[in-house]
Design an enzyme around this catalytic site. Structure first.
Site, short mmCIF file in Angstrom:
data_model
loop_
_atom_site.label_atom_id
_atom_site.label_comp_id
_atom_site.label_asym_id
_atom_site.label_seq_id
_atom_site.Cartn_x
_atom_site.Cartn_y
_atom_site.Cartn_z
N SER A 1 0.83 -1.20 0.00
CA SER A 1 0.00 0.00 0.00
C SER A 1 0.87 1.26 0.00
O SER A 1 1.70 1.43 -0.90
CB SER A 1 -0.96 -0.05 1.20
OG SER A 1 -1.95 0.95 1.09
N ASP B 1 -10.03 -3.71 -5.26
CA ASP B 1 -9.24 -2.66 -4.61
C ASP B 1 -9.31 -1.40 -5.46
O ASP B 1 -9.12 -1.45 -6.68
CB ASP B 1 -7.78 -3.15 -4.50
CG ASP B 1 -6.85 -2.18 -3.79
OD1 ASP B 1 -7.31 -1.12 -3.33
OD2 ASP B 1 -5.65 -2.49 -3.71
N HIS C 1 -8.04 -4.90 -0.63
CA HIS C 1 -6.82 -4.20 -0.26
C HIS C 1 -6.41 -4.59 1.16
O HIS C 1 -7.24 -4.68 2.06
CB HIS C 1 -7.06 -2.69 -0.33
CG HIS C 1 -5.83 -1.88 -0.07
ND1 HIS C 1 -4.94 -1.56 -1.06
CD2 HIS C 1 -5.34 -1.34 1.07
CE1 HIS C 1 -3.96 -0.84 -0.54
NE2 HIS C 1 -4.17 -0.71 0.75
#
Length: 317
Positions: free
Chosen positions: A164, A259, A289
């Protein structure tokens, strides 16, 4: 939002985490964020500490980085020889997360790859805006390259990874070091569902804007915290999809299908290939995610770490 496309194990894990979250006050995304961080990170801390492989050494060490003492979590699955090392940068929108929230993930990679993992506890936003976290992570990589042998590491075999916002910082650090330290050898980049651009108008942003854990509203908040000046959100070290990507080391990309960031991950894969970078990429269907946090609960998460372990062993050989 329908959950028909969700992996059943992902659905069960998400429900479990939502139930754990009810023990904490609601997350209010208004600075100061100390209370919000406790609520956001708290439900997963016990999971991150429990389970997973046991290391021959797990320790916290402090480095003098850019005028402060920066903690690094060090995991070594064995201690009888200098080990190749991955500097792993945790995710959390540049706002949440720590070496504690990602402890299980780091140990999983260390075991799967037979390498050491060093996790920097970089400064969070909005208290530390762009480019402080980036510069701190790059400084840790420099230290490992110059002094890693002091920790039983092989400084000639370094990979940088992250998930991320940590994936963003990983590739941005590689780009920064390409310019500042051209002799510093990086063997590869492990990029898990990374943030690669500040646009929020892609197909996946439209499709998964709400109801899939990471929302468009949250990403807007994270970008405003990390890069409060709008011009900085266009900087290639903040939004590396806009960078010249030539000369980067081989990359392994893991993408979550459901996501908001999926489209920019596909775009980053394309841009890397066009720049002549060797890329391997896997999209994991039915997962959200942050699915790596579900190690031991979602088989797709376990498969991702096993696949990364094989890739890491190969490029670190």
């Amino acid at each position: 939002m329908s959950q028909d496309r969700w992996d059943p194990e992902m659905r069960a894990f998400t429900a479990m985490m939502e139930e754990r979250g009810r023990a904490f006050p609601p997350v209010v995304m208004v600075p100061p964020l100390d209370a919000a961080r406790a609520s956001n990170d708290g439900p997963g801390l016990a999971l991150a500490a429990a389970g997973g492989p046991r290391m021959a050494e797990s320790s916290d060490r402090w480095l003098p980085i850019r005028g402060r003492r920066l903690a690094c979590r060090v995991h070594r699955p064995r201690t009888d020889a200098p080990l190749p090392v991955m500097v792993y940068i945790h995710g959390g929108g540049w706002v949440w997360g720590s070496i504690d929230t990602h402890d299980h993930i780091m140990r999983g990679y260390a075991e799967a790859a037979g390498c050491a993992v060093v996790g920097p506890d970089y400064a969070l936003s909005p208290e530390a805006a762009f480019p402080q976290a980036l510069e701190e992570c790059a400084a840790v990589i420099r230290w490992v390259a110059k002094h890693g042998a002091e920790w039983g590491l092989d400084p000639t075999r370094i990979v940088v990874g992250g998930d991320s916002a940590g994936g963003n910082l990983a590739v941005a650090a590689a780009l920064l070091l390409r310019e500042t330290d051209p002799g510093l050898p990086l063997r590869g980049l492990l990029l898990n569902y990374g943030v690669f651009d500040s646009r929020m108008d892609t197909a996946s942003y439209d499709e998964f804007a709400t109801g899939h854990t990471l929302t468009r509203e949250k990403m807007d908040f994270y970008w405003r915290c990390y890069a409060p000046r709008e011009a900085d959100r266009l900087h290639p070290l903040a939004a590396p999809l806009r960078a010249d990507l030539r000369g980067l080391p081989p990359c392994l990309m893991h993408v979550a299908e459901l996501d908001v960031l999926a489209s920019e991950n596909f775009a980053m894969e394309k841009r890397l290939r066009e720049a002549g970078v060797e890329v391997e990429a896997t999209t994991f269907p039915g997962v959200l995610h942050g699915f790596l946090r579900a190690l031991g609960h979602v088989r797709a998460s376990d498969r991702a770490v096993a696949e990364a372990g094989s890739w890491l062993r190969r490029i670190m050989a």
